[in-house]
Enzyme design. Structure first.
Site, PDB file in Angstrom:
ATOM      1  N   ASP A   1      53.220 -38.146 102.061  1.00 48.75           N
ATOM      2  CA  ASP A   1      52.342 -37.210 102.752  1.00 48.75           C
ATOM      3  C   ASP A   1      53.013 -36.641 103.994  1.00 48.75           C
ATOM      4  O   ASP A   1      52.881 -35.445 104.302  1.00 48.75           O
ATOM      5  CB  ASP A   1      51.035 -37.904 103.152  1.00 48.75           C
ATOM      6  CG  ASP A   1      50.098 -38.092 101.970  1.00 48.75           C
ATOM      7  OD1 ASP A   1      50.292 -37.427 100.938  1.00 48.75           O
ATOM      8  OD2 ASP A   1      49.175 -38.920 102.084  1.00 48.75           O
TER       9      ASP A   1
ATOM     10  N   ARG B   1      51.472 -44.843  92.473  1.00 49.86           N
ATOM     11  CA  ARG B   1      50.735 -46.092  92.667  1.00 49.86           C
ATOM     12  C   ARG B   1      49.265 -45.901  92.320  1.00 49.86           C
ATOM     13  O   ARG B   1      48.601 -45.027  92.856  1.00 49.86           O
ATOM     14  CB  ARG B   1      50.864 -46.561  94.124  1.00 49.86           C
ATOM     15  CG  ARG B   1      50.220 -47.916  94.370  1.00 49.86           C
ATOM     16  CD  ARG B   1      50.436 -48.391  95.794  1.00 49.86           C
ATOM     17  NE  ARG B   1      49.742 -47.531  96.752  1.00 49.86           N
ATOM     18  CZ  ARG B   1      49.598 -47.830  98.038  1.00 49.86           C
ATOM     19  NH1 ARG B   1      50.132 -48.933  98.504  1.00 49.86           N
ATOM     20  NH2 ARG B   1      48.960 -47.025  98.855  1.00 49.86           N
TER      21      ARG B   1
ATOM     22  N   THR C   1      44.601 -50.643  91.401  1.00 50.21           N
ATOM     23  CA  THR C   1      45.385 -51.858  91.124  1.00 50.21           C
ATOM     24  C   THR C   1      46.606 -51.988  92.027  1.00 50.21           C
ATOM     25  O   THR C   1      47.201 -53.061  92.111  1.00 50.21           O
ATOM     26  CB  THR C   1      45.876 -51.857  89.667  1.00 50.21           C
ATOM     27  OG1 THR C   1      46.808 -50.774  89.491  1.00 50.21           O
ATOM     28  CG2 THR C   1      44.719 -51.682  88.699  1.00 50.21           C
TER      29      THR C   1
ATOM     30  N   ASP D   1      51.905 -42.912 105.101  1.00 48.55           N
ATOM     31  CA  ASP D   1      52.330 -42.542 103.751  1.00 48.55           C
ATOM     32  C   ASP D   1      53.526 -41.604 103.870  1.00 48.55           C
ATOM     33  O   ASP D   1      53.397 -40.452 104.303  1.00 48.55           O
ATOM     34  CB  ASP D   1      51.175 -41.853 103.013  1.00 48.55           C
ATOM     35  CG  ASP D   1      51.515 -41.583 101.553  1.00 48.55           C
ATOM     36  OD1 ASP D   1      52.505 -40.853 101.305  1.00 48.55           O
ATOM     37  OD2 ASP D   1      50.807 -42.082 100.672  1.00 48.55           O
TER      38      ASP D   1
END
Length: 209
Positions: free
Chosen positions: A203, A104, A108, A200
């Site tokens: 992570d 990602r 944006t 996340d």
């Protein structure tokens, strides 16, 4: 329109709660994700076709049911989707595994492709795309598009947690792809993270920041 399946088995919900807890470390997070993927796999594969075969039990001959070969492929979206592969492979050890690399863009929030390696006969298989988080839906839609360009016609998306925005995007762009999640959370925040979510996933699986 594709169907949204919320797999709300009590054991899945219990394990998901443990995964959401910020105090759960990477080792336990990985184990829980593997366990949930295995449990969700029962629902994702519920309607796999069966064929009759003749076998000999210790007592007598019989006609029994078997899942025929070349029926399943697991395609994780790198890197977090890798965390769901082992659980599905425990359920279906003969499944082939492909990989799609998307990340990602932090500005944006759109997915960028960097890798794609798939089994040669991918178009003959039911393809289960795995990614723990269905947030904007961008990565999932791009991965599904990549698979369709390679001839795949039977695709299912398996995620841990989704939000209405991501579900809507997948349903609009790929109305033939059913979606399986353990929970639909409330919304995305300004950084396109799921709220309440679990942080996340990549992570937390790999212990990175």
């Amino acid at each position: 329109m594709s169907t949204l399946h919320v797999v709300d088995h009590p054991m899945i919900q219990h394990k998901l709660t443990l995964m959401r807890d910020m105090n759960t470390g990477s080792k336990d997070f990985r184990e829980l994700l593997k366990e949930i993927a295995l449990l969700m796999g029962y629902e994702v594969t519920r309607d796999l076709p069966l064929e009759d075969i003749e076998i000999q039990t210790p007592i007598c001959k019989m006609t029994a049911k078997k899942v025929p070969g070349r029926k399943l492929a697991i395609v994780p979206i790198l890197r977090a989707g890798l965390g769901m592969v082992e659980g599905l492979q425990t359920l279906v050890p003969v499944a082939k595994v492909g990989h799609i690399g998307l990340y990602r863009d932090e500005t944006t929030h759109q997915p960028v492709e960097y890798y794609c390696k798939l089994p040669e006969d991918i178009q003959e298989r039911l393809v289960i795309v795995t990614d723990p988080m269905l947030a904007t839906g961008g990565s999932a839609c791009d991965a599904i598009t990549m698979l369709k360009k390679r001839g795949c016609k039977n695709i299912r998306l398996m995620c841990l947690v989704g939000v209405p925005e991501g579900v809507k995007k997948v349903q609009e762009e790929h109305p033939d792809v059913d979606i399986y999640v353990a929970a639909v959370d409330d919304h995305l925040n300004e950084n396109a993270y799921i709220v309440p979510g679990l942080g996340d996933a990549g992570d937390r699986i790999f212990g990175t920041k």
